[in-house]
Design a protein around this motif. Structure first.
Motif, PDB file in Angstrom:
ATOM      1  N   SER A 378     -11.779  37.937  -6.166  1.00 62.47           N
ATOM      2  CA  SER A 378     -11.677  35.837  -5.656  1.00 62.47           C
ATOM      3  C   SER A 378     -11.123  35.249  -6.811  1.00 62.47           C
ATOM      4  CB  SER A 378     -13.287  35.877  -6.205  1.00 62.47           C
ATOM      5  OG  SER A 378     -13.753  34.694  -5.668  1.00 62.47           O
ATOM      6  N   PHE A 379     -10.657  33.725  -5.613  1.00 60.25           N
ATOM      7  CA  PHE A 379      -9.829  33.065  -6.704  1.00 60.25           C
ATOM      8  C   PHE A 379     -11.273  32.458  -6.996  1.00 60.25           C
ATOM      9  CE2 PHE A 379     -12.211  30.454  -3.678  1.00 60.25           C
ATOM     10  CZ  PHE A 379     -12.293  29.238  -4.139  1.00 60.25           C
ATOM     11  N   LEU A 380     -12.015  32.454  -7.265  1.00 57.87           N
ATOM     12  CA  LEU A 380     -13.438  31.834  -8.193  1.00 57.87           C
ATOM     13  C   LEU A 380     -13.391  32.757  -9.630  1.00 57.87           C
ATOM     14  CD1 LEU A 380     -16.125  30.828  -5.766  1.00 57.87           C
ATOM     15  CD2 LEU A 380     -15.170  29.927  -6.982  1.00 57.87           C
ATOM     16  N   LEU A 381     -13.183  33.910  -9.006  1.00 57.31           N
ATOM     17  CA  LEU A 381     -12.949  34.391 -10.777  1.00 57.31           C
ATOM     18  C   LEU A 381     -11.824  34.789 -10.901  1.00 57.31           C
ATOM     19  CD1 LEU A 381     -14.713  37.586  -8.957  1.00 57.31           C
ATOM     20  CD2 LEU A 381     -16.106  36.189 -10.452  1.00 57.31           C
ATOM     21  N   ALA A 382     -10.840  34.766 -10.491  1.00 60.83           N
ATOM     22  CA  ALA A 382      -9.646  34.193 -11.134  1.00 60.83           C
ATOM     23  C   ALA A 382      -9.189  33.228 -11.289  1.00 60.83           C
ATOM     24  CB  ALA A 382      -8.744  34.878  -9.561  1.00 60.83           C
ATOM     25  N   MET A 383     -10.063  32.262 -11.200  1.00 65.64           N
ATOM     26  CA  MET A 383      -9.611  30.699 -11.773  1.00 65.64           C
ATOM     27  C   MET A 383      -9.039  30.192 -11.724  1.00 65.64           C
ATOM     28  SD  MET A 383     -11.682  31.226 -15.340  1.00 65.64           S
ATOM     29  CE  MET A 383     -12.435  32.280 -15.867  1.00 65.64           C
ATOM     30  N   ARG A 384      -8.830  30.090 -10.126  1.00 62.06           N
ATOM     31  CA  ARG A 384      -8.126  29.549  -9.282  1.00 62.06           C
ATOM     32  C   ARG A 384      -7.790  28.387  -8.483  1.00 62.06           C
ATOM     33  NH1 ARG A 384      -5.748  31.992  -5.780  1.00 62.06           N
ATOM     34  NH2 ARG A 384      -6.966  33.675  -5.242  1.00 62.06           N
ATOM     35  N   PHE A 385      -9.322  27.208  -8.736  1.00 59.45           N
ATOM     36  CA  PHE A 385      -9.431  26.404  -9.094  1.00 59.45           C
ATOM     37  C   PHE A 385      -7.859  25.165  -7.765  1.00 59.45           C
ATOM     38  CE2 PHE A 385     -11.867  27.589 -12.332  1.00 59.45           C
ATOM     39  CZ  PHE A 385     -12.615  28.202 -11.711  1.00 59.45           C
ATOM     40  N   TYR A 386      -8.433  24.994  -6.727  1.00 64.56           N
ATOM     41  CA  TYR A 386      -7.853  23.339  -6.090  1.00 64.56           C
ATOM     42  C   TYR A 386      -6.138  23.864  -6.576  1.00 64.56           C
ATOM     43  CZ  TYR A 386     -11.912  21.505  -7.935  1.00 64.56           C
ATOM     44  OH  TYR A 386     -13.559  21.152  -9.507  1.00 64.56           O
ATOM     45  N   ALA A 387      -6.165  25.020  -6.087  1.00 63.41           N
ATOM     46  CA  ALA A 387      -4.357  25.283  -5.916  1.00 63.41           C
ATOM     47  C   ALA A 387      -4.266  25.042  -4.535  1.00 63.41           C
ATOM     48  CB  ALA A 387      -4.362  26.613  -6.548  1.00 63.41           C
ATOM     49  N   GLY A 388      -5.078  25.556  -3.558  1.00 65.14           N
ATOM     50  CA  GLY A 388      -4.341  24.842  -2.580  1.00 65.14           C
ATOM     51  C   GLY A 388      -3.463  26.696  -2.111  1.00 65.14           C
TER      52      GLY A 388
END
Length: 550
Positions: A378-388
Motif C-alpha cells: 500500500s502507498f500508505l505503508l510505503a509512506m508515499r503521501f501526496y505524490a500523485g
C-alpha cells in the motif's frame, strides 16, 4: 451566493454525460482547472468544525490524567509525554471510526458523510481479508466475530484514553489486536493509519517505563517526512500541485489558476511555475527530516520546526481531496511534542534492541520495497503521501447494471442517489463528473484515454465510476489506495452481485516504480476475468493532454 450549492459547471451536465469520452474529458478538465471540484463553501466550515471536535475530545481525554486537561492551562501541559501518547491513541481511534481521512464530500461521501464504524460494526458487509480462504477470519463478508474484534479495539482504545496513566496493560492489547484486525480486513488497518499510529504505539509498549519510547516515536515521524519526499522524485508531483491549486479554497484567483498550466485551456500540462513549486515542495519535505533529525536544539531546531509549519500549513490550506486534515494537525503537534520538548533525545537512543529491528522493517524495508515494487505494498505503508503516483481503478457499469450493487450489505447507497437527497440530477452529475477530471488531471490518469477504448466500445453506454467511490460504497473506507478496489474487491463484489459478461469492466493502473519509466495496467471483466495486461510509458503520457489517447 448559496453556500450549500456547488459551483455550477459551464456546460449542461446531462448533455455532457452523453458525449464521447474525449469531449467529456476536455470539458471537465478545463472546468477543474478554473473551478476545482466546485465544493460548496459551507462544506469547508464543516471540516473546520471537525478539526475543532478532534482537538476538543483530545483535551477531554487528557483531563482524565491528573495535572492535564483544561483549555485555560493548555500551555502548561500540551507537551507532556502522556498528552502526546493520548493524542496518538485518539488519532488512531478517530481515523478508525471513519471520522478523519476519507470522510465527507471531498471523498465522494455525502449521505452518510462517514463510513468506518457504520461498516466495520455491521456483519455481512464486504471485507478484504488478508487470506480469504482462511477459516474463521477469512471470507469476503464480515462475520459477527469480525465486528466484535473491531468493537474490542474501540473499547480498548477508549479505556486507554480515559486512564489516569498508561502502562503495558493498556497498550499491549491494542498493539496485538491491530495486526489481527489486518488479518480479518486489511481495510481497517489502513484506516487506522497503522504506518504512523500503530508503529508509534509499539514504541510506547515495547520501550518500557520512562521516556525511552521518544527516540522510536521520533524515528517514525522522521520516516514519514523522508519517504514522502522520496516518493516525489518523479514527474507526477507537478500535476498534484496543479490539481490542488485549482481546488484550494484560498486560491480562487483565475489568473493564478491559469498560471499553473502551460497554456489554458488547450494545454493543461503543468507550467514552469507548477514544476518549480513542486520542486520546492519536494526539497522542503526532504529538508524537514534532515534538519530536525540533526538538530540538537538551538537555532537549527527552530529552523526545522518553521520548515515543518510551512510544509503542513501549505498542505492543510489546500484542503486536499481525501482530507487528511487531522493527520496533518497530529504530525505538526508531534513535531513540537517530540523534537521541541525533547531536543536531547535522538533516534540513536533506540539502541540495539528488538524495537530497533522492528523500526528498521517498518520505517526502512517496507517503504523502500513499496517504492521499488508498489504493486505489492500500500502507498500508505510505503509512506508515499501526496505524490500523485498512486494505484487507481475505474469501474464501468453497462446501462443500469450498477443497480446490482444494491445486493451488497453496505452503509451507503449509490453515490448519485446520495447526492439526489440534496440536489437535482443535473447538479449531481456535474459534481460526480468532476471526479473524472481529478483522475485525468494527474499524470497517471492520462493512461485512461489509452485504456478506456480497450475496455469498452462506447463509454456513453456505461456508468463511469472511479474505484475510490466504489471502495467507499462497498468497503466503508477509501483514501487513495487503488489496491482497495482492485481484483480482490472485484471478485468479492462479483460473488455477491453476479454481473453478466460485459456488464462490468474494470481498469486497474499501478503506480510507477521508483527508477522505472513505466506503469503496469490490467483490464478485467467481472464475469470472464482478465482481458488485457501490459505497461504504459510514462514519458509518452507526459506529452499528452488529459483527454488525448495519442
Amino acid at each position: 451566493m448559496n453556500l450549500l450549492r456547488p459551483t455550477p459547471t459551464p456546460y449542461d451536465p446531462l448533455q455532457w454525460e452523453r458525449l464521447p469520452f474525449a469531449e467529456r474529458a476536455r470539458q471537465v478538465c478545463q472546468t477543474w482547472a478554473l473551478h476545482g471540484y466546485g465544493t460548496p463553501l459551507a462544506v469547508y466550515a464543516v471540516y473546520l468544525l471537525k478539526i475543532g471536535l478532534y482537538i476538543g475530545v483530545w483535551i477531554a481525554c487528557c483531563a482524565t490524567t491528573p495535572g492535564l486537561g483544561g483549555v485555560a492551562t493548555l500551555g502548561d501541559w500540551w507537551l507532556e509525554p502522556i498528552a502526546f501518547q493520548k493524542a496518538i491513541l485518539w488519532s488512531m481511534l478517530f481515523e478508525g471510526l471513519g471520522l478523519g481521512c476519507g470522510s465527507g464530500p471531498l471523498t465522494g461521501r455525502y449521505a452518510p458523510p462517514v463510513g468506518g464504524f457504520l461498516h466495520f460494526l455491521r456483519p455481512g458487509t464486504t471485507k478484504l481479508a488478508m487470506f480469504p480462504r482462511l477459516p474463521v477470519v477469512g471470507g469476503i463478508r464480515r462475520s459477527w466475530l469480525d465486528a466484535a474484534l473491531y468493537l474490542a479495539l474501540v473499547v480498548l482504545v477508549v479505556r486507554a484514553l480515559v486512564a489516569p496513566a498508561l502502562d503495558a496493560g493498556h497498550l499491549v492489547p491494542i498493539v496485538v489486536l491491530v495486526p489481527l484486525l489486518g488479518l480479518v480486513d486489511r481495510t481497517i488497518v489502513l484506516a487506522l493509519r497503522a504506518e504512523h499510529y500503530w508503529t508509534t504505539l509499539v514504541c510506547f509498549a515495547v520501550a518500557g517505563p520512562g521516556l525511552g519510547w521518544i527516540a522510536g516515536a521520533k524515528a517514525v515521524q522522521l520516516a514519514l517526512w523522508f519517504w514522502a519526499g522520496v516518493s516525489k522524485l518523479n514527474h507526477h508531483f507537478p500535476s498534484v500541485v496543479c490539481v490542488m491549486t485549482s481546488n484550494s479554497p484560498f486560491t480562487r484567483i483565475p489568473g493564478l489558476r491559469r498560471a499553473m498550466y502551460r497554456a489554458y485551456p488547450d494545454d493543461l500540462r503543468p507550467s514552469r511555475l507548477a514544476v518549480a513549486m513542486s520542486h520546492a515542495g519536494t526539497a522542503l519535505e526532504l529538508a524537514v527530516p534532515v534538519v530536525l533529525g540533526l538538530a540538537g536544539g538551538g537555532d537549527a531546531l527552530v529552523v526545522g520546526l518553521v520548515l515543518m509549519l510551512i510544509l503542513h500549513g501549505f498542505i492543510t490550506s489546500n484542503v486536499p481531496m481525501g482530507v487528511p486534515l487531522e493527520w496533518n494537525v497530529m504530525v505538526v503537534y508531534g513535531g513540537f511534542a517530540l523534537f521541541w520538548a525533547h531536543p536531547d533525545v535522538t533516534i540513536a537512543d533506540v539502541g540495539a534492541t528488538p524495537l530497533a529491528a522492528f523500526l528498521a522493517v517498518m520505517l526502512v524495508a517496507i517503504p523502500l520495497a513499496g517504492n521499488l515494487a508498489p504493486r505489492w505494498i500500500s502507498f500508505l505503508l510505503a509512506m508515499r503521501f501526496y505524490a500523485g503516483n498512486w494505484p487507481f481503478g475505474v469501474w464501468l457499469f453497462r446501462g443500469d447494471s450498477y443497480r446490482k450493487l444494491d445486493r451488497l450489505t453496505k452503509a451507503a447507497p449509490w453515490v448519485h442517489d446520495q447526492l439526489g437527497r440534496f440536489y437535482d440530477r443535473a447538479t449531481a452529475v456535474g459534481l460526480i463528473g468532476k471526479v473524472m477530471a481529478f483522475r485525468l488531471m494527474h499524470l497517471q490518469g492520462r493512461a485512461l484515454p489509452v485504456l478506456l477504448p480497450r475496455a469498452v466500445d462506447r463509454l456513453e453506454d456505461h456508468e463511469y465510476l472511479d474505484g475510490e467511490l466504489v471502495a467507499g460504497l462497498a468497503l466503508g473506507w477509501n483514501f487513495g489506495d487503488g489496491h482497495l478496489h482492485d481484483e480482490a474487491l472485484l471478485a468479492a463484489i462479483q460473488a455477491q452481485c453476479g454481473f453478466a459478461p460485459g456488464e462490468l469492466r474494470c481498469i486497474f493502473v499501478e503506480s510507477q516504480p521508483l527508477g522505472r519509466t513505466t506503469m503496469a495496467f490490467r483490464i478485467h471483466d467481472a464475469a470472464t476475468g482478465l482481458l488485457e495486461a501490459g505497461e504504459l510509458d510514462v514519458r509518452a503520457l507526459r506529452t499528452r493532454q488529459p483527454w488525448e489517447a495519442a
